[in-house]
Write a protein that holds these residues in place. Structure first.
Motif, PDB file in Angstrom:
ATOM      1  N   MET A   1       0.849  -1.187   0.000  1.00 16.76           N
ATOM      2  CA  MET A   1       0.000   0.000   0.000  1.00 16.76           C
ATOM      3  C   MET A   1       0.887   1.239   0.000  1.00 16.76           C
ATOM      4  O   MET A   1       1.858   1.314   0.734  1.00 16.76           O
ATOM      5  N   ARG A   2       0.532   2.225  -0.817  1.00 20.65           N
ATOM      6  CA  ARG A   2       1.350   3.415  -0.949  1.00 20.65           C
ATOM      7  C   ARG A   2       1.464   4.143   0.392  1.00 20.65           C
ATOM      8  O   ARG A   2       0.507   4.301   1.112  1.00 20.65           O
ATOM      9  N   GLY A   3       2.678   4.585   0.688  1.00 24.47           N
ATOM     10  CA  GLY A   3       2.907   5.374   1.880  1.00 24.47           C
ATOM     11  C   GLY A   3       3.238   4.589   3.127  1.00 24.47           C
ATOM     12  O   GLY A   3       3.593   5.166   4.135  1.00 24.47           O
ATOM     13  N   LEU A   4       3.129   3.262   3.075  1.00 18.70           N
ATOM     14  CA  LEU A   4       3.427   2.457   4.249  1.00 18.70           C
ATOM     15  C   LEU A   4       4.859   1.947   4.204  1.00 18.70           C
ATOM     16  O   LEU A   4       5.473   1.894   3.145  1.00 18.70           O
ATOM     17  N   PRO A   5       5.422   1.571   5.364  1.00 18.47           N
ATOM     18  CA  PRO A   5       6.847   1.253   5.434  1.00 18.47           C
ATOM     19  C   PRO A   5       7.247   0.087   4.540  1.00 18.47           C
ATOM     20  O   PRO A   5       6.564  -0.929   4.463  1.00 18.47           O
ATOM     21  N   ALA A   6       8.375   0.267   3.857  1.00 21.41           N
ATOM     22  CA  ALA A   6       8.980  -0.830   3.111  1.00 21.41           C
ATOM     23  C   ALA A   6       9.874  -1.621   4.053  1.00 21.41           C
ATOM     24  O   ALA A   6      10.248  -1.154   5.131  1.00 21.41           O
TER      25      ALA A   6
ATOM     26  N   GLU B   1       5.113  20.107  15.855  1.00 16.37           N
ATOM     27  CA  GLU B   1       5.391  19.245  14.713  1.00 16.37           C
ATOM     28  C   GLU B   1       4.310  18.184  14.583  1.00 16.37           C
ATOM     29  O   GLU B   1       3.987  17.492  15.537  1.00 16.37           O
ATOM     30  N   GLY B   2       3.741  18.061  13.377  1.00 13.12           N
ATOM     31  CA  GLY B   2       2.730  17.051  13.113  1.00 13.12           C
ATOM     32  C   GLY B   2       3.332  15.815  12.485  1.00 13.12           C
ATOM     33  O   GLY B   2       4.515  15.516  12.647  1.00 13.12           O
ATOM     34  N   PHE B   3       2.496  15.106  11.740  1.00 12.40           N
ATOM     35  CA  PHE B   3       2.941  13.873  11.083  1.00 12.40           C
ATOM     36  C   PHE B   3       2.312  13.825   9.692  1.00 12.40           C
ATOM     37  O   PHE B   3       1.583  12.900   9.351  1.00 12.40           O
ATOM     38  N   ALA B   4       2.619  14.845   8.904  1.00 13.06           N
ATOM     39  CA  ALA B   4       2.078  14.916   7.543  1.00 13.06           C
ATOM     40  C   ALA B   4       2.815  13.988   6.588  1.00 13.06           C
ATOM     41  O   ALA B   4       2.302  13.647   5.518  1.00 13.06           O
ATOM     42  N   ARG B   5       4.020  13.587   6.959  1.00 13.70           N
ATOM     43  CA  ARG B   5       4.807  12.644   6.155  1.00 13.70           C
ATOM     44  C   ARG B   5       5.298  11.524   7.064  1.00 13.70           C
ATOM     45  O   ARG B   5       5.575  11.735   8.236  1.00 13.70           O
ATOM     46  N   GLY B   6       5.414  10.340   6.498  1.00 13.82           N
ATOM     47  CA  GLY B   6       5.884   9.190   7.257  1.00 13.82           C
ATOM     48  C   GLY B   6       4.856   8.080   7.232  1.00 13.82           C
ATOM     49  O   GLY B   6       3.827   8.169   6.550  1.00 13.82           O
ATOM     50  N   ALA B   7       5.103   7.016   7.983  1.00 11.26           N
ATOM     51  CA  ALA B   7       4.194   5.872   7.992  1.00 11.26           C
ATOM     52  C   ALA B   7       4.429   5.017   9.224  1.00 11.26           C
ATOM     53  O   ALA B   7       5.554   4.890   9.717  1.00 11.26           O
TER      54      ALA B   7
ATOM     55  N   ARG C   1      -2.373   0.773  10.618  1.00 11.35           N
ATOM     56  CA  ARG C   1      -1.554   1.190   9.479  1.00 11.35           C
ATOM     57  C   ARG C   1      -1.931   2.632   9.162  1.00 11.35           C
ATOM     58  O   ARG C   1      -3.061   2.921   8.757  1.00 11.35           O
ATOM     59  N   VAL C   2      -0.993   3.522   9.385  1.00  9.13           N
ATOM     60  CA  VAL C   2      -1.257   4.949   9.237  1.00  9.13           C
ATOM     61  C   VAL C   2      -0.181   5.576   8.360  1.00  9.13           C
ATOM     62  O   VAL C   2       1.006   5.506   8.673  1.00  9.13           O
ATOM     63  N   ALA C   3      -0.593   6.174   7.258  1.00  6.98           N
ATOM     64  CA  ALA C   3       0.320   6.948   6.415  1.00  6.98           C
ATOM     65  C   ALA C   3       0.206   8.410   6.808  1.00  6.98           C
ATOM     66  O   ALA C   3      -0.900   8.929   7.023  1.00  6.98           O
ATOM     67  N   GLY C   4       1.338   9.104   6.943  1.00 10.99           N
ATOM     68  CA  GLY C   4       1.333  10.503   7.325  1.00 10.99           C
ATOM     69  C   GLY C   4       0.463  11.341   6.398  1.00 10.99           C
ATOM     70  O   GLY C   4       0.554  11.235   5.187  1.00 10.99           O
TER      71      GLY C   4
END
Length: 284
Positions: A1-6, A162-168, A188-191
Motif C-alpha cells: 500500500m502506498r505510503g506504508l513502510p517498506a 510538529e505534526g505527522f504529515a509525512r511518514g508511515a 496502518r497509518v500513512a502521514g
C-alpha cells in the motif's frame, strides 16, 4: 500500500536483546532472577532491581543511541519461567527519526510460562515527522500466566508544533494464550492520511494508546474506570473473556501515561496479587 513502510534494507543498526527469567531454586525466599541477558548491538539491560518484598524483578531496557532511524532493526525477546514475576520498562521515550526511505523495525516477543506474571510498561514511542516504522509486540501466555502491558504511540511532536504529515506507521499488538488469540490489533497509518483525522482513526489527535490486562474479577472494569477519573471522553475500557482492554486517544503522551499508571495501580492486586510499586526509573 502506498505510503506504508517498506522492508528495512541490510543497513543501519542491528540490535538484539534476549532475556530469560527463572525463580530462585531451593527453599529460600522466592526471587525472580535474570538468568540470561545476551545482547548484540546497541540494546542492553541495566542490572535487575528488587524493590518488592516478593522478589519481583524490575528491569530497564536501554537503547544507548537514544533514537532509531530508517534501516535500524531492534529485537527484544524475553522468556519467563513458571512462578516468575518480571516488570520491564524503559528509561525514556523511544524516538524514531525521519527516514530517507527505509523503515525502522522494532520487534518484541514475550513468552510467559504458567504461574508467571509479566508487566511490560514502556514509556511512549514518538514518531518524528517523516519517520517510517514497523513495530510488533507479541505476548504469548501459557496456562494461567498473567500480564499487564501497554503501548503508547505519538504521531509527531505536538508540544514542539510538529505534526505527522509525512511518514508511515505499521503497528501490531498481539496477545495469545496457549496458541489462541486473545487480542490482535493492527494499525496502518500513512502521514497526512484520512486515518489521522477520521473519527474511526486518530480523530485529529496525536496520541493513541492501548492497555491490556488479564483479569477475571467482575469489578475490574469498574475499578479501571474509577481510576481513570474524568477523561473528557479520551479513554474507554471494556472487559470480556478474562481480558480488560483500555484505549486512550488524545493530545498528550504524558496524560496517557499518567492515566495508564493510575489504572495499573488499581488493577495490579487483581491481576498479580500485589500492590503496585513504581519502577525507580520513573522518578528520575
Amino acid at each position: 500500500m502506498r505510503g506504508l513502510p517498506a522492508a528495512a534494507p541490510d543497513t543501519g543498526w542491528r540490535a538484539r536483546l534476549d532475556l530469560g527469567f527463572a525463580p530462585t531454586p531451593g527453599p529460600q525466599a522466592r526471587r525472580t532472577r535474570l538468568v540470561r541477558a545476551e545482547h548484540s548491538g546497541p540494546l542492553q539491560v541495566q542490572r535487575p532491581f528488587y524493590p518488592e518484598r516478593d522478589g519481583t524483578c524490575h528491569v530497564v531496557i536501554l537503547h544507548p543511541p537514544g533514537g532509531v532511524v530508517g534501516g535500524d532493526r531492534l529485537r527484544l525477546d524475553a522468556a519467563l519461567a513458571g512462578d516468575c514475576g518480571a516488570l520491564l520498562t524503559t528509561p525514556s521515550a523511544a524516538r524514531f527519526y525521519r527516514s530517507a526511505g527505509a523503515a525502522a523495525v522494532q520487534e518484541q516477543t514475550f513468552r510467559v510460562a504458567p504461574g508467571a506474571g509479566l508487566e511490560w510498561l514502556p514509556q511512549e514511542t514518538i514518531l518524528f515527522e517523516g519517520a517510517r516504522v514497523t513495530t510488533t509486540t507479541r505476548i504469548e501466555l501459557a496456562g494461567d500466566a498473567r500480564c499487564l502491558a501497554w503501548e503508547i504511540t505519538c504521531l509527531g511532536r505536538p508540544a514542539a508544533g510538529e505534526g505527522f504529515a509525512r511518514g508511515a506507521l505499521d503497528q501490531h499488538i498481539e496477545l495469545w494464550r496457549d496458541g489462541a488469540p486473545l487480542y490482535l490489533e493492527r494499525s496502518r497509518v500513512a502521514g497526512g492520511s484520512e486515518a489521522q483525522a477520521a473519527a474511526w482513526g486518530f480523530g485529529g489527535e496525536a496520541v493513541c494508546a492501548t492497555l491490556l490486562a488479564t483479569v477475571d474479577a467482575a469489578d475490574a472494569c469498574d475499578a479501571a474506570r474509577e481510576a481513570l477519573g474524568d477523561t473528557a471522553g479520551r479513554c474507554a475500557a471494556t472487559q470480556c473473556d478474562g481480558l480488560l482492554l483500555l484505549r486512550y486517544r488524545g493530545p498528550s503522551a504524558a496524560e496517557a501515561r499518567a492515566r495508564f499508571i493510575a489504572v495499573w495501580q488499581a488493577l495490579r492486586p487483581a491481576v498479580l496479587g500485589k500492590a503496585a510499586v513504581l519502577p525507580r526509573i520513573w522518578h528520575s
